[in-house]
Write a protein that holds these residues in place. Structure first.
Motif, PDB file in Angstrom:
ATOM      1  N   PRO B 284     -30.463  82.985  14.827  1.00 18.48           N
ATOM      2  CA  PRO B 284     -30.919  82.879  13.430  1.00 18.48           C
ATOM      3  C   PRO B 284     -32.339  82.331  13.334  1.00 18.48           C
ATOM      4  O   PRO B 284     -33.067  82.696  12.422  1.00 18.48           O
ATOM      5  N   GLU B 285     -32.725  81.470  14.291  1.00 16.02           N
ATOM      6  CA  GLU B 285     -34.052  80.870  14.145  1.00 16.02           C
ATOM      7  C   GLU B 285     -35.197  81.831  14.448  1.00 16.02           C
ATOM      8  O   GLU B 285     -36.344  81.549  14.127  1.00 16.02           O
ATOM      9  N   ILE B 286     -34.925  83.006  15.035  1.00 17.87           N
ATOM     10  CA  ILE B 286     -35.998  83.972  15.255  1.00 17.87           C
ATOM     11  C   ILE B 286     -36.106  84.952  14.086  1.00 17.87           C
ATOM     12  O   ILE B 286     -37.031  85.752  14.020  1.00 17.87           O
ATOM     13  N   LEU B 287     -35.119  84.872  13.185  1.00 19.83           N
ATOM     14  CA  LEU B 287     -35.106  85.817  12.065  1.00 19.83           C
ATOM     15  C   LEU B 287     -35.809  85.194  10.865  1.00 19.83           C
ATOM     16  O   LEU B 287     -35.477  84.091  10.448  1.00 19.83           O
ATOM     17  N   SER B 288     -36.770  85.897  10.330  1.00 14.24           N
ATOM     18  CA  SER B 288     -37.366  85.411   9.090  1.00 14.24           C
ATOM     19  C   SER B 288     -36.815  86.243   7.931  1.00 14.24           C
ATOM     20  O   SER B 288     -36.617  87.444   8.048  1.00 14.24           O
ATOM     21  N   ILE B 289     -36.534  85.542   6.840  1.00 12.33           N
ATOM     22  CA  ILE B 289     -35.854  86.170   5.706  1.00 12.33           C
ATOM     23  C   ILE B 289     -36.852  86.493   4.610  1.00 12.33           C
ATOM     24  O   ILE B 289     -37.734  85.682   4.309  1.00 12.33           O
ATOM     25  N   ASP B 290     -36.706  87.660   4.049  1.00 16.98           N
ATOM     26  CA  ASP B 290     -37.588  88.115   2.986  1.00 16.98           C
ATOM     27  C   ASP B 290     -36.782  88.895   1.975  1.00 16.98           C
ATOM     28  O   ASP B 290     -35.702  89.395   2.300  1.00 16.98           O
ATOM     29  N   GLN B 291     -37.370  89.009   0.784  1.00 17.34           N
ATOM     30  CA  GLN B 291     -36.757  89.909  -0.187  1.00 17.34           C
ATOM     31  C   GLN B 291     -37.623  91.165  -0.202  1.00 17.34           C
ATOM     32  O   GLN B 291     -38.821  91.063  -0.417  1.00 17.34           O
ATOM     33  N   PRO B 292     -37.051  92.324   0.078  1.00 16.16           N
ATOM     34  CA  PRO B 292     -37.877  93.518   0.055  1.00 16.16           C
ATOM     35  C   PRO B 292     -38.407  93.736  -1.364  1.00 16.16           C
ATOM     36  O   PRO B 292     -37.709  93.448  -2.327  1.00 16.16           O
ATOM     37  N   SER B 293     -39.641  94.206  -1.469  1.00 15.48           N
ATOM     38  CA  SER B 293     -40.208  94.432  -2.796  1.00 15.48           C
ATOM     39  C   SER B 293     -39.319  95.405  -3.555  1.00 15.48           C
ATOM     40  O   SER B 293     -38.831  96.395  -3.006  1.00 15.48           O
ATOM     41  N   ALA B 294     -39.099  95.103  -4.818  1.00 16.35           N
ATOM     42  CA  ALA B 294     -38.104  95.816  -5.611  1.00 16.35           C
ATOM     43  C   ALA B 294     -38.434  97.299  -5.768  1.00 16.35           C
ATOM     44  O   ALA B 294     -37.527  98.124  -5.882  1.00 16.35           O
ATOM     45  N   ASP B 295     -39.722  97.630  -5.723  1.00 18.82           N
ATOM     46  CA  ASP B 295     -40.116  99.019  -5.937  1.00 18.82           C
ATOM     47  C   ASP B 295     -39.911  99.866  -4.694  1.00 18.82           C
ATOM     48  O   ASP B 295     -40.866 100.374  -4.095  1.00 18.82           O
TER      49      ASP B 295
END
Lengths: 311, 381
Positions: B284-295
């Motif tokens: 888990p510590e190598i994974l960075s979390i993001d929210q994909p742009s909605a468009d």
């Protein structure tokens, strides 16, 4: 059975009775639960003992077993005088106590080894060891004790064995003798002593013994330092059972020895001489002596560890 | 000087092998943690060092002396037991004095040393207490004082903290660490708790099914595990099934259950053939979390990235958040990535909080991914 095994029950039953009345007075339920036991003790122990006490204070009679309705300390005076003068009663009482002490020491020592072996054994061996403790109890005491006669007599199996391997040049008369009585009595009480000690050992944590060895205690030392003090409640119970039973021993000395113990002599007084007050007085005196001895035993053994509560 | 050498140590109980070919050199003054799940043989190994178990074969030497056949009471080791094994019929002071008594130390010297040991573990004033009345933490301290009182060459600790609650356990770990630094003695500590091992150990030895699989510094075993068991035992991770499609001199290309091809950069050409099944570990510590742009997803959403010239390779996948677990200092997100479940963690819960059914984008560097063969052995990339 004329064995006097119920002797040490006096303080126990009285103490627990007092405790249940005083300590739990708010709870009548406890008392109700105890009612059958109290009734039983009254009926088979307290009332007969009071009758015995009454007879011991009666005058002897020339044509009856005692003179009803009379009060006298003559029987006590006779027994105590005789003991203090080191006459017949002294030798009977001292022999009974000697037998009790020797049997107790031998039994507790054997039982400790045996219980330790059961505790350490596993699987089938443990089952076999436990079973072999209980096995003798399945045969009646008289037959078990009689069986020592052919085994220990000068022409018996044990002597034959010792002669054939050359350990003896002449047969030894183990029976009838005090040695025979001790062997027979040890055999009678050993199962109870083993079970008393084993029941305590079974709750013990083996890691504690390992910790002692880890800290530098040799095997024997770890047993003395750690096992014996923790097993002390079991050892005390074993000692009390062995001692009380053996001082009042009847079957083993009767069948395997020619010496007269107190129980055998009381029988003679009752059935042969018909001197009931004397027999009763001797019994009461023995009872007091044994209670005193057992109290001392508790006090001494408790010093060696364990937290055994008398009550 | 108290180094311990175990050579081909083996212990069998009937048909069962509890410890198999354990060889290790424990250095003087070192704190070695034997870490493994229950039944891995770590306690048995410790008990053989203590002399409480006899090895079926192999050798144990302490300071160069072969002690394999010496009984426990002749060894210069001292053990702190899991259940502490205090002598219940002796007072706290008598417990601490016991080892000295066995060594024939005079009574007044014994009492003095016991008192100073009780002080060291902050149990002074409890000398006359009955150990059965103490709390777990206090018993633990007394057991430690009892073992330290004999000034052992080697202190052996058999999961002594596992019966304590979390807070107390963590305090005791720090205290043990301090005591070890003060005394400069060799400690061997057995535990099944990887956090405890990481907190305490100079080196960690990881055991599984009777074998000592890897011994090394905490960061080394964590970052460079020898096999898949160690990777899974030392911390939570995502295991992803994959199959090698192509192996070149500087990268291995694999097809995964994540619905995308991954690039694993390598230094030297690894010994894997096309078609080999590999299990990938994505911590888990190598994974960075993001929210994909909605468009509508970014370009990186399902593409395998090109290998960068510096040997790194950024890869990203998108999916749907399945659930969010608030764990105090971290928030754990479980996500469904093309049918495969993966989780990642964030320490900062307030910014860009995601909730169930949100789209999520996980990104990592391909060089941080570890790969294991079907038999559990690691592929060196």
């Amino acid at each position: 059975m004329s064995e006097t095994t119920s002797l040490p029950q006096i303080p126990t039953s009285l103490a627990s009775l007092r405790e249940s009345v005083a300590g739990q007075s708010s709870s009548t339920r406890a008392l109700l639960l105890m009612a059958p036991l109290i009734a039983f003790e009254l009926l088979v122990f307290v009332i007969p003992f009071l009758i015995l006490l009454r007879i011991s204070f009666a005058e002897p009679s020339s044509d009856l077993i005692y003179e009803p309705g009379t009060w006298s300390v003559e029987a006590y005076a006779g027994v105590i005088d005789n003991i203090l003068a080191f006459e017949l009663f002294w030798s009977i009482v001292s022999y009974s106590f000697l037998l009790g002490i020797v049997v107790t020491v031998v039994t507790v020592a054997l039982a400790l080894f045996y219980a330790y072996a059961i505790w350490r054994a596993t699987g089938l061996i443990k089952t076999l060891l436990l079973f072999s403790v209980v096995l003798p109890l399945l045969t009646t005491l008289v037959i078990r004790t009689y069986a020592f006669s052919p085994l220990l007599s000068p022409t018996g199996t044990f002597n034959d064995l010792l002669l054939s391997v050359g350990l003896l040049s002449d047969p030894v008369q183990f029976v009838p003798s005090t040695v025979g009585a001790v062997i027979g009595q040890v055999y009678i009480v050993l199962p109870y002593a083993v079970l008393a000690i084993y029941s305590v050992l079974a709750t013990m944590d083996w890691h504690v013994v390992e910790a002692a060895r880890d800290l530098g205690a040799s095997r024997p030392r770890s047993v003395v330092e750690v096992v014996v003090p923790q097993a002390m409640p079991g050892i005390i119970v074993a000692a009390v059972i062995s001692f009380a039973w053996s001082v009042g021993a009847y079957a083993a000395p009767g069948l395997l020895s020619e010496n007269i113990t107190f129980a055998l002599y009381v029988e003679e007084l009752l059935l042969g001489d018909l001197r009931y007050p004397t027999a009763a007085a001797l019994s009461v005196i023995m009872l007091v002596l044994m209670l005193v001895t057992i109290s001392i035993m508790f006090a001494v053994l408790n010093r060696f560890g364990g937290d055994f509560d008398l009550a | 000087m108290s180094e311990i050498t175990l050579h081909d140590l083996e212990k069998q109980y009937g048909e069962t092998t509890a410890v198999e070919e354990v060889s290790v050199e424990i250095e003087d003054g070192e704190l070695l943690c034997l870490l493994g799940p229950s039944g891995s043989g770590k306690s048995t190994t410790l008990r053989m060092i203590a002399g409480l178990e006899t090895p079926t074969s192999g050798e144990i030497s302490i300071n160069g002396d072969d002690v394999t056949d010496d009984p426990a009471y002749e060894r210069t080791t001292s053990t702190v037991f899991q259940d502490w094994a205090l002598f219940p019929h002796k007072t706290v002071r008598e417990n601490v004095e016991f080892g000295l008594k066995m060594r024939g130390v005079p009574a007044d010297e014994r009492a003095q040393r016991a008192e100073s040991m009780l002080e060291r573990v902050q149990m002074d004033g409890y000398g006359d207490d009955d150990p059965t009345n103490l709390s777990g933490g206090q018993k633990q301290r007394v057991a430690l004082a009892r073992s330290l009182a004999v000034n052992p060459d080697v202190l052996l600790l058999d999961e002594p903290l596992s019966n304590l609650d979390k807070r107390l356990r963590e305090d005791m770990q720090i205290e043990l660490r301090e005591i070890h630094e003060d005394l400069d003695e060799t400690f061997v500590h057995v535990t099944h708790d990887q956090d405890e091992a990481f907190t305490l150990a100079d080196r960690i030895g990881i055991m599984d099914q009777g074998e000592l699989i890897q011994v090394g510094d905490p960061d080394e075993v964590y970052e460079n595990p020898k096999n898949q068991f160690i990777e899974s035992f030392l911390g939570d991770t995502n295991f992803v099934n994959s199959r090698v499609t192509r192996a070149t001199a500087d990268a291995v290309y694999v097809d995964t259950d994540l619905g995308t091809e991954l690039v694993l950069p390598t230094d030297a050409e690894p010994a894997v053939d096309e078609g080999t099944a590999l299990t990938l570990s994505l911590r888990p510590e190598i994974l960075s979390i993001d929210q994909p742009s909605a468009d509508g997803g970014t370009a990186a959403a399902d593409a395998s990235e090109q290998l960068a010239t510096d040997g790194s390779s950024r890869t990203a996948v998108t999916g749907t958040v399945e659930n969010v677990v608030y764990r105090g200092s971290t928030v754990r997100y479980s996500a469904d990535i093309d049918g495969t479940s993966m989780f990642a963690e964030r320490t900062d819960a307030s910014t860009g909080a995601l909730s169930a059914d949100d789209q999520i984008r996980l990104e990592w560097n391909g060089a941080d991914v570890l790969a294991f063969r079907e038999d559990g052995t690691r592929v060196s990339l």
